[in-house]
Design a protein around this motif. Structure first.
Motif, PDB file in Angstrom:
ATOM      1  N   UNK A  73       8.935   4.376   8.081  1.00 44.55           N
ATOM      2  CA  UNK A  73       8.274   5.724   7.663  1.00 44.55           C
ATOM      3  C   UNK A  73       9.180   6.724   8.066  1.00 44.55           C
ATOM      4  N   UNK A  74       9.067   7.748   7.287  1.00 46.93           N
ATOM      5  CA  UNK A  74       9.841   8.964   7.870  1.00 46.93           C
ATOM      6  C   UNK A  74       8.912   9.949   8.958  1.00 46.93           C
ATOM      7  N   UNK A  76       0.788  -1.176   0.136  1.00 41.67           N
ATOM      8  CA  UNK A  76      -0.026   0.027   0.021  1.00 41.67           C
ATOM      9  C   UNK A  76       0.813   1.391  -0.100  1.00 41.67           C
ATOM     10  N   UNK A  77       2.181   0.974   0.453  1.00 43.94           N
ATOM     11  CA  UNK A  77       3.193   2.206   0.422  1.00 43.94           C
ATOM     12  C   UNK A  77       2.691   3.269   1.325  1.00 43.94           C
ATOM     13  N   UNK A  78       2.139   2.632   2.544  1.00 34.16           N
ATOM     14  CA  UNK A  78       1.832   3.628   3.691  1.00 34.16           C
ATOM     15  C   UNK A  78       2.625   4.581   3.767  1.00 34.16           C
ATOM     16  N   UNK A  79       2.141   5.763   4.281  1.00 36.75           N
ATOM     17  CA  UNK A  79       3.054   6.999   4.678  1.00 36.75           C
ATOM     18  C   UNK A  79       2.841   7.595   5.651  1.00 36.75           C
ATOM     19  N   UNK A  80       2.057   7.103   6.638  1.00 35.78           N
ATOM     20  CA  UNK A  80       1.722   7.470   7.889  1.00 35.78           C
ATOM     21  C   UNK A  80       1.503   6.282   9.191  1.00 35.78           C
ATOM     22  N   UNK A  81       1.847   6.537  10.092  1.00 33.22           N
ATOM     23  CA  UNK A  81       1.428   5.549  11.087  1.00 33.22           C
ATOM     24  C   UNK A  81      -0.221   5.318  11.314  1.00 33.22           C
ATOM     25  N   UNK A  82      -0.907   6.330  11.121  1.00 36.39           N
ATOM     26  CA  UNK A  82      -2.388   5.924  11.190  1.00 36.39           C
ATOM     27  C   UNK A  82      -2.590   4.934  10.098  1.00 36.39           C
ATOM     28  N   UNK A  83      -2.167   5.216   8.521  1.00 33.52           N
ATOM     29  CA  UNK A  83      -2.320   4.131   7.674  1.00 33.52           C
ATOM     30  C   UNK A  83      -2.036   2.960   8.026  1.00 33.52           C
ATOM     31  N   UNK A  84      -0.701   2.693   8.596  1.00 32.58           N
ATOM     32  CA  UNK A  84      -0.239   1.470   9.053  1.00 32.58           C
ATOM     33  C   UNK A  84      -1.000   0.880  10.051  1.00 32.58           C
TER      34      UNK A  84
END
Length: 70
Positions: A67-68, A31-39
């Motif tokens: 994640x950054x 999914x190429x998650x970009x935030x902890x919420x997405x994870x």
């Protein structure tokens, strides 16, 4: 819908947790998650009440490692 688990997972709960962890990590990467919420959302759907809160948090932390930082 019936759960599709292997015999090993039924006999070894730790194997089931490892399996869920790997599936969650693969989904986060795909999914190429970009935030902890997405994870967190991806892990929540993946584990679906099969792990305790502490294990859930550990999986989220591990899957969020790349994640950054904000």
């Amino acid at each position: 819908m019936a759960h599709n688990r292997s015999a090993t997972a039924e006999l070894d709960p730790a194997a089931r947790i490892r399996q869920l962890h790997l599936v969650a990590a693969a989904r986060v990467a795909a999914a190429r998650a970009t935030s902890v919420q997405q994870v967190t959302d991806i892990v929540r759907v993946t584990v679906d009440d099969e792990v305790d809160t502490r294990t859930f948090a550990a999986i989220v932390t591990d899957c969020s490692a790349g994640l950054p930082r904000s």
